[in-house]
Write a protein that holds these residues in place. Structure first.
Motif, PDB file in Angstrom:
ATOM      1  N   UNK A  47       0.818  -1.206   0.000  1.00  0.00           N
ATOM      2  CA  UNK A  47       0.000   0.000   0.000  1.00  0.00           C
ATOM      3  C   UNK A  47       0.858   1.265   0.000  1.00  0.00           C
ATOM      4  N   UNK A  48       1.857   1.311   0.884  1.00  0.00           N
ATOM      5  CA  UNK A  48       2.646   2.525   1.050  1.00  0.00           C
ATOM      6  C   UNK A  48       4.097   2.150   1.337  1.00  0.00           C
ATOM      7  N   UNK A  49       5.019   2.917   0.758  1.00  0.00           N
ATOM      8  CA  UNK A  49       6.441   2.735   1.003  1.00  0.00           C
ATOM      9  C   UNK A  49       7.014   4.080   1.413  1.00  0.00           C
ATOM     10  N   UNK A  50       7.822   4.072   2.482  1.00  0.00           N
ATOM     11  CA  UNK A  50       8.459   5.299   2.936  1.00  0.00           C
ATOM     12  C   UNK A  50       9.913   4.986   3.276  1.00  0.00           C
ATOM     13  N   UNK A  51      10.745   5.993   3.255  1.00  0.00           N
ATOM     14  CA  UNK A  51      12.157   5.850   3.614  1.00  0.00           C
ATOM     15  C   UNK A  51      12.515   6.961   4.577  1.00  0.00           C
ATOM     16  N   UNK A  52      13.289   6.594   5.618  1.00  0.00           N
ATOM     17  CA  UNK A  52      13.735   7.561   6.630  1.00  0.00           C
ATOM     18  C   UNK A  52      15.207   7.297   6.928  1.00  0.00           C
ATOM     19  N   UNK A  53      15.819   8.240   7.602  1.00  0.00           N
ATOM     20  CA  UNK A  53      17.199   8.078   8.054  1.00  0.00           C
ATOM     21  C   UNK A  53      17.226   7.448   9.426  1.00  0.00           C
TER      22      UNK A  53
END
Length: 58
Positions: A47-53
């Motif tokens: 559904x959703x993909x996110x990237x963070x540090x």
């Protein structure tokens, strides 16, 4: 009526993440997953993909 499981949300932690590179990193993740899982699986399961540090990882 057929019940299906919800799609999943993915969050990736990228060691060398910089906000100005967010779109490039996210595009790379989409390309990798599309090739690894296949386009159909991506559409059906994610559904959703996110990237963070790592600094925002809790």
């Amino acid at each position: 009526m057929k019940l299906t499981p919800d799609k999943i949300d993915l969050k990736f932690v990228y060691d060398h993440y910089h906000e100005e590179s967010h779109d490039d990193i996210l595009n790379g993740i989409f390309i990798f997953l599309d090739n690894f899982l296949g386009e159909e699986t991506m559409i059906q399961c994610i559904d959703k993909i996110d990237v963070i540090g790592p600094q925002k990882c809790s």
